[in-house]
Design a protein around this motif. Sequence first.
Motif, PDB file in Angstrom:
ATOM      1  N   LEU A   1       3.727   9.769 -15.680  1.00  0.00           N
ATOM      2  CA  LEU A   1       2.986   9.675 -14.426  1.00  0.00           C
ATOM      3  C   LEU A   1       2.205   8.367 -14.361  1.00  0.00           C
ATOM      4  N   GLN A   2       1.658   7.945 -15.510  1.00  0.00           N
ATOM      5  CA  GLN A   2       0.937   6.674 -15.566  1.00  0.00           C
ATOM      6  C   GLN A   2       1.876   5.521 -15.213  1.00  0.00           C
ATOM      7  N   LYS A   3       3.103   5.564 -15.696  1.00  0.00           N
ATOM      8  CA  LYS A   3       4.083   4.518 -15.365  1.00  0.00           C
ATOM      9  C   LYS A   3       4.388   4.505 -13.879  1.00  0.00           C
ATOM     10  N   GLU A   4       4.508   5.696 -13.283  1.00  0.00           N
ATOM     11  CA  GLU A   4       4.779   5.773 -11.850  1.00  0.00           C
ATOM     12  C   GLU A   4       3.608   5.221 -11.040  1.00  0.00           C
ATOM     13  N   VAL A   5       2.400   5.534 -11.475  1.00  0.00           N
ATOM     14  CA  VAL A   5       1.208   4.994 -10.806  1.00  0.00           C
ATOM     15  C   VAL A   5       1.193   3.468 -10.890  1.00  0.00           C
ATOM     16  N   GLU A   6       1.481   2.948 -12.058  1.00  0.00           N
ATOM     17  CA  GLU A   6       1.500   1.492 -12.232  1.00  0.00           C
ATOM     18  C   GLU A   6       2.601   0.848 -11.391  1.00  0.00           C
ATOM     19  N   ARG A   7       3.747   1.540 -11.273  1.00  0.00           N
ATOM     20  CA  ARG A   7       4.834   1.000 -10.447  1.00  0.00           C
ATOM     21  C   ARG A   7       4.418   0.917  -8.986  1.00  0.00           C
ATOM     22  N   LEU A   8       3.781   1.969  -8.481  1.00  0.00           N
ATOM     23  CA  LEU A   8       3.332   1.963  -7.090  1.00  0.00           C
ATOM     24  C   LEU A   8       2.247   0.926  -6.858  1.00  0.00           C
ATOM     25  N   ARG A   9       1.367   0.739  -7.835  1.00  0.00           N
ATOM     26  CA  ARG A   9       0.336  -0.296  -7.698  1.00  0.00           C
ATOM     27  C   ARG A   9       0.963  -1.677  -7.599  1.00  0.00           C
ATOM     28  N   GLU A  10       2.003  -1.884  -8.404  1.00  0.00           N
ATOM     29  CA  GLU A  10       2.684  -3.176  -8.359  1.00  0.00           C
ATOM     30  C   GLU A  10       3.356  -3.381  -7.000  1.00  0.00           C
ATOM     31  N   GLU A  11       3.993  -2.341  -6.465  1.00  0.00           N
ATOM     32  CA  GLU A  11       4.625  -2.429  -5.146  1.00  0.00           C
ATOM     33  C   GLU A  11       3.574  -2.712  -4.072  1.00  0.00           C
ATOM     34  N   ARG A  12       2.439  -2.039  -4.173  1.00  0.00           N
ATOM     35  CA  ARG A  12       1.369  -2.254  -3.192  1.00  0.00           C
ATOM     36  C   ARG A  12       0.869  -3.691  -3.252  1.00  0.00           C
ATOM     37  N   ASN A  13       0.731  -4.227  -4.441  1.00  0.00           N
ATOM     38  CA  ASN A  13       0.294  -5.613  -4.590  1.00  0.00           C
ATOM     39  C   ASN A  13       1.326  -6.589  -4.023  1.00  0.00           C
TER      40      ASN A  13
END
Length: 402
Positions: free
Chosen positions: A117-129
Amino acid sequence: MGLHKLRLAAAVPVTFSSRLFLKPFTNTLTLGLFSRHLQPRNKPLLVRAFSASAAVQDIPATQTSDSSVAARPLWKAAIDFKWIRDNKEAVEINIRNRNSNANLEAVLQLYENMVNLQKEVERLREERNNVAKKMKGKLEPSERERLVEEGKNLKESLVTLEEDLVKLKDELQHVAQSIPNMTHPDVPVGGEDSSAIRQEVGSPREFSFPIKDHLQLGKDLDLIDFDSAAEVSGSKFFYLKNEAVLLEMALLNWTLSQVMKKGYTPLTTPEIVRSSIVEKCGFQPRGDNTQVYSIDGTDQCLIGTAEIPVGGIHMDSILLESALPLKYIAFSHCFRTEAGAAGAATKGLYRVHQFSKAEMFVICQPEDSESFHQELIQIEEDLFTSLGLHFNRFRRSSISQV
């Protein structure tokens, strides 16, 4: 800087109170040695830092967590889940040796879920950035509108996942805190019968007349009153009277003075602490079989050992390496529910709900832990020997430590 706390309250009994010294000297006194809180050398415990004020650097208040993540109301133990996963077999054996009901598989599954889940959160943060970066350039209105919508969706998804991540971490903490600390490699495996006597100091005294136990002596000499205490407070409380009061005070004062000569700083401590402090010291104040008295309607508890308030004396501070070791000798009254206590070892002044205790406590570097542990044992043996007591030095078994 690696910090390590030698948990003396649990590892080596340092009790100098009426319930210890009012026993007749003909009986063998037991000096326990069981290092249940000592991790293997390559895995030192992580603890909150505390020290004398001159040795402290306060943590800046500006160091806060990511504001995008929901607030964490509960304190989190510094558990190395990766180490547990990588040493699964050793942890399983330790759980079994200590007769613990900890669910290691549940912990590892929750940890895996959290990592994913942490990896998925980090992936979405990267997409948002990335979306935010694109919107800084010159764009067609339709493209900008598409990116705005995409950013909005990413934000909503991220908020949901971050909330799920917080809940998952809370659940992981709750389940993982049942896993016992790794025992010292020298600890015998098994129940109380497996505890090994390492050394017998002195010889039992011989008498030419029938001896009395401490209960009979206390009654004959008017030293202890259980009956009145039972009426006032309930069972397993007592009044000390006459010379017994002077004896306890003299023993405590003598103990403090002797230990201070070894470079230990004397303390008296608060006897009511916050539940979170109790938890940080490795106890479960509101568990099913807790030994802790909790105060209804508050987040506070009565202490079962001075280890707890000493452990929090400079919480949320950073120790200077040059200040180590820090050595304390603390006096307090102690309160324990003694849930589940039964048998001959509970008779009289054993397993009472309130008693006085002097406690040694050392903060040192991990590599110095074993040597200070031996120093503490030696101090105890010197104290007992100076009093002319016969005692056994033994290593407690893995199950008897739980």
